[in-house]
Structures are given as structure tokens and as C-alpha cells.
Design an enzyme around this catalytic site. Structure first.
Site, PDB file in Angstrom:
ATOM      1  N   LYS A 108       0.808  -1.215   0.000  1.00 35.33           N
ATOM      2  CA  LYS A 108       0.000   0.000   0.000  1.00 35.33           C
ATOM      3  C   LYS A 108       0.848   1.275   0.000  1.00 35.33           C
ATOM      4  O   LYS A 108       0.370   2.342  -0.348  1.00 35.33           O
ATOM      5  CB  LYS A 108      -0.971  -0.021   1.177  1.00 35.33           C
ATOM      6  CG  LYS A 108      -2.048  -1.082   0.989  1.00 35.33           C
ATOM      7  CD  LYS A 108      -3.120  -1.060   2.047  1.00 35.33           C
ATOM      8  CE  LYS A 108      -4.247  -2.017   1.712  1.00 35.33           C
ATOM      9  NZ  LYS A 108      -3.807  -3.433   1.689  1.00 35.33           N
TER      10      LYS A 108
HETATM   11  C1  LIG Z   1      -4.369  -4.484   0.893  1.00 30.75           C
HETATM   12  C2  LIG Z   1      -3.595  -5.750   0.750  1.00 30.75           C
HETATM   13  C3  LIG Z   1      -3.951  -6.734  -0.202  1.00 30.75           C
HETATM   14  C4  LIG Z   1      -5.163  -6.614  -1.100  1.00 30.75           C
HETATM   15  O1  LIG Z   1      -5.045  -5.595  -2.060  1.00 30.75           O
HETATM   16  P1  LIG Z   1      -6.356  -5.037  -2.808  1.00 30.75           P
HETATM   17  O2  LIG Z   1      -5.882  -3.924  -3.653  1.00 30.75           O
HETATM   18  O3  LIG Z   1      -7.284  -4.580  -1.702  1.00 30.75           O
HETATM   19  O4  LIG Z   1      -6.944  -6.162  -3.583  1.00 30.75           O
HETATM   20  C5  LIG Z   1      -3.140  -7.857  -0.304  1.00 30.75           C
HETATM   21  N1  LIG Z   1      -2.067  -8.036   0.494  1.00 30.75           N
HETATM   22  C6  LIG Z   1      -1.706  -7.126   1.428  1.00 30.75           C
HETATM   23  C7  LIG Z   1      -0.518  -7.400   2.292  1.00 30.75           C
HETATM   24  C8  LIG Z   1      -2.437  -5.949   1.590  1.00 30.75           C
HETATM   25  O5  LIG Z   1      -2.075  -5.056   2.523  1.00 30.75           O
END
Ligand SMILES: *Cc1c(COP(=O)(O)O)cnc(C)c1O
Length: 482
Positions: A108
Site C-alpha cells: 500500500k
Molecule cells: C491491501 C492488501 C492486499 C489486497 O489488495 P487489494 O488492492 O485490496 O486487492 C493484499 N495483500 C496485502 C498485504 C495488503 O495489505
């Protein structure tokens, strides 16, 4: 480039406007009206920040080139330790795109390190001078990534609400030790739903908006349906493809498959945008944990959220309503009326079914599968023992699903979090007795694997705790108004 709502084509706004607003009216999502075409040959040897600038310039057409250059350079240089878009081989034909070399050790960061700068500039572009107050309800990863991204920015304040008993020790410490004068962090009594419902209520409360407006403050959210969070994620698909070409893993112009650990469908959707821009992407494989609502949808065309919610060892994928899917539905059906109808069905009945034509178009681009906690743990073990590759619980789900969805093309698995963020589950998967404390577990994991934990996680237990206030869900409103 203009943006329109997925549910109403008459609503058209600039990129800056889409980013400041977040959601389109009547809860539609903003989508670009076209897919800017990539110049693959010219982009092939660019550094990560340079590539990010080119990709974003196609979408953020009302931003100055100089701003984009400066923002991408300051975001993806040092903060990612020179490892933005780092791609490495795991075993024959399978690669890991490691997206956790940013400041909070989860993917993120790619969006949340850049989006705050995009928001500040969007306000500037639109001549807006009010203060923006960001409210975030988080189950862990998003809260810290948002705090790290917004801390210290002019004209912005951020308040994060996390469930008192719902995060790991590491995730909690990451948040309560955050520095910066414009940040606030609150523990909310209860679980994630209590925190999220409380924050949603504040957003929907006109009296809060009025009271803040009188102080020249406007509320905004940092969640993943904002276009400003999605766009930066398109870049690493290109970057990984070029690295595979460079490593001789794929011939120029031939396709690569990507497997993505999925929750809210933002990360994998960015891969779809890359494909529509001209990147040779074969299949985008959607990997879910036991909350496999997307697997069922992508296989059958029926989305059915009326099912048990499971808490798993991959908590960032524990989700039943996957918001960004709406954007895909719009792009394949090209019909606001259809999308509005499906979303209405979902809101009223908890389920909807797309037509055969829409499903066929989705299945041309997407495959899907899921793995439960046991399968994920076995995968962590096997990848480490067989390939010497250590992965976290979310990435493990994707490795598992990738294995069942191989084609002739190389497969890139998006690795979304550092294994040291979930040290107890990873240790247990490796067959070790995990100590109670995350920090003790991190040390054991280093001993066991000879790999170093990220420095930003190691120092957490020695940083001063800045926020220790605990509130009840009904006090979120008062906290938001402070
Ligand atoms: C947020 C997240 C996801 C999922 O990503 P999306 O864009 O919501 O599909 C997968 N793995 C981790 C570690 C995350 O923090």
C-alpha cells in the site's frame, strides 16, 4: 483526460477533481474515459520514478509535468531503498514482484506515499485553500501506510481509528509511534467493524460536515476507491515486465501472467489498466483466501456476498464487498446503466449476476482461485524449503493459486507484504513454535531463515508511544470534530 462516474456518464470531471472528491455522486466510482497508450520501447529502460512519471502523465493530464517528475522522484527513490518494483526469480518460470520495500513494509506504500502529494497538488490545481481532514478506519496495514504518507503535509490532517483488539502488536506500534504534528491515532473499543461503522457514520453526518466547514475544514478519505490510490499501482506491472525481458525470462512482446493476492480488487485492477494500455499481459489471476467471493464471481458471473465472513491469517484479504470490481464491470460492459443495476442489486439483496457477454469478456482477462490458511502455510514452508524464498501469508495465497493457473507464459506473483510483518504465522508455517510476542518471533524468524527483518520494524519497540487514547465507537464523532 476526463473522468466519469461508473454509474452516470453525464458526470465528467478532471483528474484533480476526481482525486479531491474520492467518490462520484450516488456512490459511483471515477474511471478514466480512455486508456492512454504505452510507448513500450521508450519506457523499457526507464528508472522506476521515470516510468511512474510517464504512466501517470497519461492519466493526470491537468498536473504539471514538473510536479509529477518531482513527486515520483521523491516518492520512489530513497523511501523504497532503491528497490521499487524489485522482481526476482523464485523457481522456473515463476517470479516475485516484491512490493514491500517501502516505509511500512506493505504494497500500500506505492499508492499511499504518492497519493497525499497528488491530493495537495489537486487542491492547488483547483484553487482550493481549505484544510483537508482525512479519516481512516483500519484493520492494520492501511492505517500505518496512510499515516506515513500524510504526516507532515501542508493543509492536511489525518486521524486513524483502529480496533483496540483487532491488530497485531507490530501493526499497533507502527501506528501509535507515528511522528508528525498533523496526525492523530485512536484505539476504538471493539472490532474492525465497530471502527469502520463509526467512521462511515461520521462521513454521512451532515452536522459534522457543517461544523467543520465553519472552521474551513473538509473531510476526505484515503481508501482504495480513490483514483489517486489506483493510478500509482499501474506502474509496477510495466516495470516488472521490463525486468523479465531484461533477465531473458520473456521475449519482447510476448505475454506474462500475473497472480495477485486480492481483497478490494485495487491491485489486480491496476494490472488490467496496464493491459489496456498495451502491456503484453496474459492472464490476471485473482487469488483469494477462504473469503472466496471473487473466485466464485470470476468463475460463474454471480457475485454473492451473503456468506460467512472468515478471519484468516491473511487479514488484508478478508473482505466480502470488493469495491474496485465496479470499475472492471464498467470497463467491460461499457454501460453505466448495467453497472448501476448490478450495484443496486448488491445493495438491496447482497447479490447480482452479470450477463454472459460481460462474463466472457472478464474471463478473457482474468482467472481465479483461492487457498485456505492451511494451504497458505504449506506454501510458505515449501517455497522456503524448496526455493529458499521467504514469503508472507498474503503472498503465500497467491503462490498457491498461481501454481494451479500456470500457462506457457512466465508467472509473476505480486508479493504484497514483508514476511516479518506477520512473523508468528510465518514461523508457525515453517514448523517452529512461535513465541507470543511479535518481536520475539521476528528474532526467531531471522535466526531460522538468516534473513534480516526490515529496520523500520525492528526499531518499533524502542520508539516513544505518542498515542494511547482509547475511545468508544460513539466517541469517534467527537474525535473527528476536534
Ligand atoms: C491491501 C492488501 C492486499 C489486497 O489488495 P487489494 O488492492 O485490496 O486487492 C493484499 N495483500 C496485502 C498485504 C495488503 O495489505
Amino acid at each position: 483526460m476526463q473522468y466519469q462516474s461508473t454509474r452516470d456518464s453525464r458526470i465528467r470531471v478532471s483528474a484533480s477533481e476526481a482525486i479531491v472528491r474520492g467518490l462520484a455522486p450516488q456512490s459511483g466510482l471515477f474511471v478514466p474515459e480512455a486508456f492512454p497508450q504505452a510507448d513500450l520501447a521508450a519506457w523499457k529502460n526507464l528508472s522506476y520514478p521515470e516510468l511512474a512519471q510517464r504512466v501517470l502523465a497519461g492519466y493526470l493530464t491537468d498536473y504539471q509535468e514538473q510536479f509529477l517528475e518531482q513527486a515520483t522522484t521523491s516518492t520512489y527513490g530513497d523511501a523504497f531503498g532503491g528497490k521499487a518494483g524489485y522482481t526476482r526469480k523464485v523457481h522456473d518460470g515463476v517470479y516475485a514482484l516484491e512490493l514491500w520495500h517501502g516505509p511500512t513494509c506493505a504494497f500500500k506504500d506505492y499508492a499511499l506515499q504518492l497519493m497525499p502529494k497528488l491530493l495537495v497538488e489537486a487542491k492547488h490545481n483547483l484553487g482550493r485553500t481549505e484544510k483537508t481532514r482525512i479519516l481512516v478506519a483500519t484493520s492494520g496495514d492501511t492505517g500505518k501506510a496512510a499515516l506515513a504518507g500524510y504526516a507532515g503535509l501542508d493543509g492536511i490532517e489525518i486521524s486513524v481509528f483502529y480496533p483496540d483488539a483487532g491488530t497485531s502488536e507490530i501493526q499497533r506500534l507502527q501506528m501509535v509511534t507515528q511522528t508528525g504534528e498533523n496526525v492523530r491515532v485512536y484505539a476504538v473499543e471493539g472490532n474492525f467493524d465497530d471502527a469502520q461503522t463509526g467512521v462511515k457514520r461520521v462521513f454521512a453526518d451532515a452536522s459534522v460536515a457543517d461544523a467543520l466547514e465553519r472552521r474551513d475544514i473538509r473531510l476526505s478519505s484515503a481508501n482504495s476507491i480513490n483514483w489517486g490510490r489506483l493510478a500509482p499501482q499501474i506502474v509496477y506491472y510495466f516495470y516488472a515486465y521490463f525486468r523479465l525481458v531484461e533477465q531473458g525470462a520473456v521475449a519482447w512482446g510476448h505475454p506474462v501472467d500475473f497472480c495477485v493476492p486480492t481483497g478490494n480488487f485495487g491491485d489486480i485492477l491496476a494490472g488490467y489498466y496496464a493491459k489496456r494500455m498495451g502491456l503484453p499481459v496474459g492472464k490476471l489471476v485473482c487469488a483469494s483466501n477462504k473469503n472466496n467471493v471473487l473466485t466464485d464471481f470470476l468463475r460463474t458471473g454471480t457475485y454473492d456476498a451473503r456468506r460467512t465472513f472468515y478471519k484468516t491469517t491473511s487479514p488484508s484479504m478478508d473482505i466480502l464487498i470488493s469495491s474496485n470490481l465496479e470499475r472492471l464491470l464498467y470497463h467491460v460492459s461499457e454501460s453505466c446503466e448495467k453497472v448501476a443495476g448490478w450495484m443496486k442489486d448488491l445493495a438491496e439483496t447482497g447479490t447480482y449476476t452479470v450477463d454472459a457477454d460481460t462474463l466472457a469478456k472478464i474471463q478473457q482477462n482474468f482467472a481465479a482461485g483461492y487457498a485456505d490458511d492451511m494451504q497458505g502455510a504449506a506454501e510458505i514452508h515449501d517455497r522456503f524449503v524448496q526455493d529458499g524464498y521467504l514469503c508472507d501469508t498474503h503472498t503465500a495465497v497467491a503462490f498457491c493459486v498461481a501454481e494451479n493457473n500456470r500457462s506457457e507464459a512466465p508467472m509473476v506473483v505480486l508479493s504484497t507484504a514483508s514476511p516479518f510483518k506477520f512473523p508468528r504465522d510465518v514461523l508457525a508455517a515453517l514448523g517452529e513454535q512461535a513465541p507470543e510476542s511479535d518481536f520475539a518471533a521476528m528474532k526467531c524468524l531471522t535466526e531460522k531463515t538468516k534473513q534480516q527483518a526490515p529496520a523500520s520494524l525492528c526499531v518499533l519497540d524502542s520508539l516513544p508511544v505518542r498515542f494511547s487514547e482509547k475511545i468508544r465507537p460513539e466517541e469517534i464523532r467527537a474525535a473527528a470534530l476536534r
